[in-house]
Design a protein around this motif. Structure first.
Motif, short mmCIF file in Angstrom:
data_model
loop_
_atom_site.label_atom_id
_atom_site.label_comp_id
_atom_site.label_asym_id
_atom_site.label_seq_id
_atom_site.Cartn_x
_atom_site.Cartn_y
_atom_site.Cartn_z
N PHE A 23 43.39 126.18 121.33
CA PHE A 23 44.28 125.72 122.39
C PHE A 23 43.55 125.20 123.62
CE2 PHE A 23 47.41 127.60 119.80
CZ PHE A 23 48.63 127.10 120.19
N GLN A 24 42.52 125.88 124.05
CA GLN A 24 41.90 125.49 125.30
C GLN A 24 41.15 124.16 125.27
OE1 GLN A 24 39.63 128.93 126.55
NE2 GLN A 24 41.47 130.18 126.80
N PRO A 25 40.41 123.81 124.19
CA PRO A 25 39.69 122.52 124.21
C PRO A 25 40.61 121.31 124.34
CG PRO A 25 38.72 123.98 122.58
CD PRO A 25 40.00 124.64 123.04
N PRO A 26 41.66 121.17 123.52
CA PRO A 26 42.54 120.01 123.73
C PRO A 26 43.29 120.07 125.05
CG PRO A 26 43.44 121.46 122.04
CD PRO A 26 42.06 121.95 122.33
N ARG A 27 43.63 121.27 125.50
CA ARG A 27 44.32 121.41 126.79
C ARG A 27 43.39 120.97 127.93
NH1 ARG A 27 48.53 124.61 129.08
NH2 ARG A 27 48.06 125.27 131.21
N ALA A 28 42.11 121.31 127.81
CA ALA A 28 41.15 120.92 128.84
C ALA A 28 41.00 119.41 128.92
CB ALA A 28 39.80 121.58 128.57
N ALA A 29 41.11 118.73 127.77
CA ALA A 29 41.01 117.27 127.77
C ALA A 29 42.18 116.66 128.53
CB ALA A 29 40.97 116.75 126.33
N VAL A 30 43.40 117.17 128.29
CA VAL A 30 44.57 116.68 129.02
C VAL A 30 44.43 116.99 130.51
CG1 VAL A 30 47.08 116.84 129.26
CG2 VAL A 30 46.05 116.91 126.99
N GLU A 45 49.31 122.20 136.99
CA GLU A 45 49.53 123.15 135.89
C GLU A 45 50.88 122.93 135.24
OE1 GLU A 45 47.32 125.33 134.52
OE2 GLU A 45 45.96 124.20 135.81
N LEU A 46 51.90 122.61 136.03
CA LEU A 46 53.22 122.36 135.47
C LEU A 46 53.19 121.10 134.60
CD1 LEU A 46 56.19 123.03 135.20
CD2 LEU A 46 56.62 121.78 137.33
N MET A 47 52.55 120.04 135.10
CA MET A 47 52.44 118.82 134.29
C MET A 47 51.70 119.10 132.99
SD MET A 47 51.71 115.61 136.86
CE MET A 47 50.37 116.37 137.79
N LEU A 48 50.66 119.89 133.08
CA LEU A 48 49.87 120.21 131.90
C LEU A 48 50.70 120.96 130.87
CD1 LEU A 48 47.13 120.21 130.52
CD2 LEU A 48 46.51 122.22 131.86
N ASP A 49 51.48 121.94 131.34
CA ASP A 49 52.31 122.71 130.42
C ASP A 49 53.44 121.87 129.83
OD1 ASP A 49 50.86 125.05 130.55
OD2 ASP A 49 52.05 125.91 132.18
#
Length: 219
Positions: A127-134, A154-158
């Motif tokens: 989860f964290q690697p692709p989330r970090a890219a976004v 953080e809201l946009m990311l979620d």
């Protein structure tokens, strides 16, 4: 042997590591996560159960390590086009989960949830690697002035990540590239400083001032 010296252990055979990982991924594709068995994986890899357990304490740990090796690094796109980069970053997330059999993710998470350390490894691996890219794309877009500074990053990311994670975990529907792009446009209409300008940039990125083939105008 001289006093104070100990005999070094036999070096770990990395060939066995990769053979077991490949066998685990092949079996995962054939029988699903719940059908996996360490003994069968070891036999397919040309080794034995004790050799596997010396490297991985559990089946879940082995599968996570194998998936992590397959997925590799996930770089954040940076073309100067916020629409392009956000869509491509989310597609990177999507591609991560497209490479995992439909039943595997939820079942693997359920097994990892019983062990805090293993759950942390699950998050760090899948989860964290692709989330970090976004997240990096969002940070770049905010710094460039494309997105409103007061908007919660953080809201946009979620909001963006949930499109991938929710469907991947529950497996009730696939997510197409077109739906990813629709989601990006829907979000940017609300948080972009100048949405129309971002659309124009995305169109021009492919060299066609009239139409961007990957990010069609949706407004």
């Amino acid at each position: 042997m001289a006093a104070g010296k100990t005999r070094a252990g036999r070096p770990r055979d990395t060939g066995i590591d990769s053979a077991v990982q490949e066998a685990a991924l092949a079996a995962l594709g054939e029988v699903g996560y719940r059908g996996l068995a360490i003994e069968a994986i070891a036999r397919q890899a040309g080794t034995n159960k004790p050799a596997v357990y010396r490297r991985w304490p559990s089946l879940a740990a082995l599968v996570l390590d194998a998936l992590g090796a397959r997925l590799g690094d996930i770089p954040a796109p940076d073309t100067g086009c916020t629409i392009c980069d956000l869509a491509d970053a989310i597609k990177l997330q999507l591609n991560v989960f497209r490479r995992i059999p439909p039943d595997a993710l939820a079942a693997l998470l359920a097994d990892c949830n019983t062990d805090p350390a293993l759950r942390e490894t699950f998050m760090a691996t899948l989860f964290q690697p692709p989330r970090a890219a976004v997240a990096q794309v969002l940070d770049t877009a905010i710094a460039r002035g494309d997105l409103r500074a007061e908007t919660s990053r953080e809201l946009m990311l979620d909001l963006l990540a949930s499109l991938v994670h929710y469907r991947a975990l529950f497996g009730h529907a696939a997510t197409s590239d077109d739906e990813v792009e629709q989601a990006v446009h829907a979000l940017l209409r609300g948080v972009a400083v100048d949405y129309d300008n971002l659309v124009a940039i995305s169109r021009a990125k492919e060299g066609d001032p009239q139409f961007h083939p990957h990010h069609a105008e949706t407004h």
